[in-house]
Scaffold this motif. Structure first.
Motif, PDB file in Angstrom:
ATOM      1  N   ALA A  21     -35.786  42.112   8.327  1.00  0.00           N
ATOM      2  CA  ALA A  21     -36.723  41.760   7.255  1.00  0.00           C
ATOM      3  C   ALA A  21     -38.159  41.818   7.748  1.00  0.00           C
ATOM      4  O   ALA A  21     -39.061  42.227   7.012  1.00  0.00           O
ATOM      5  CB  ALA A  21     -36.397  40.370   6.706  1.00  0.00           C
TER       6      ALA A  21
ATOM      7  N   VAL B  96     -40.331  38.857   5.583  1.00  0.00           N
ATOM      8  CA  VAL B  96     -41.049  40.020   5.042  1.00  0.00           C
ATOM      9  C   VAL B  96     -42.549  39.736   5.054  1.00  0.00           C
ATOM     10  O   VAL B  96     -43.354  40.600   5.430  1.00  0.00           O
ATOM     11  CB  VAL B  96     -40.549  40.384   3.631  1.00  0.00           C
ATOM     12  CG1 VAL B  96     -41.466  41.400   2.967  1.00  0.00           C
ATOM     13  CG2 VAL B  96     -39.128  40.914   3.692  1.00  0.00           C
TER      14      VAL B  96
ATOM     15  N   ALA C 221     -39.269  45.434   7.904  1.00  0.00           N
ATOM     16  CA  ALA C 221     -39.269  46.154   6.637  1.00  0.00           C
ATOM     17  C   ALA C 221     -40.654  46.683   6.242  1.00  0.00           C
ATOM     18  O   ALA C 221     -40.763  47.851   5.849  1.00  0.00           O
ATOM     19  CB  ALA C 221     -38.682  45.286   5.522  1.00  0.00           C
TER      20      ALA C 221
END
Length: 111
Positions: free
Chosen positions: A99, A18, A102
């Motif tokens: 991720a 992330v 995201a």
């Protein structure tokens, strides 16, 4: 390695992805801009930007190095993190890509 220790490493691995996805917004945007103005516009899926007439040279000078550098950094970081997480590659890599994407998805949803 015990199972509790593995559970603690998955959030770390996804958190790293992330965090990588925050600067990764730039290459994702570059890829979308390229796709929307050339191949997708040629197929009729999008309308190209009418003032986009610079040709391909800026993409080779800016787009390819930015996307390539990000992909290389992402891959090298994830090789190390996957080894530490001790996870199966078939599960780790798709979750890492999601991720990493995201922050881009959140930005698209907000704007």
């Amino acid at each position: 390695m015990n199972n509790g220790h593995m559970r603690m490493r998955w959030p770390m691995a996804m958190g790293v992805n992330v965090l990588l996805g925050i600067p990764g917004v730039v290459p994702v945007w570059l890829l979308w801009y390229f796709a929307a103005n050339w191949p997708f516009a040629a197929l009729g899926w999008t309308q190209g930007e009418p003032t986009e007439n610079d040709g391909m040279l800026p993409w080779f000078l800016v787009g390819v190095p930015v996307v390539g550098a990000f992909a290389l950094v992402w891959w090298l970081v994830n090789l190390s993190v996957r080894r530490r997480a001790g996870s199966r590659p078939g599960l780790y890599w798709p979750l890492s890509v999601l991720a990493t994407l995201a922050p881009s998805f959140v930005l698209m949803a907000v704007l």
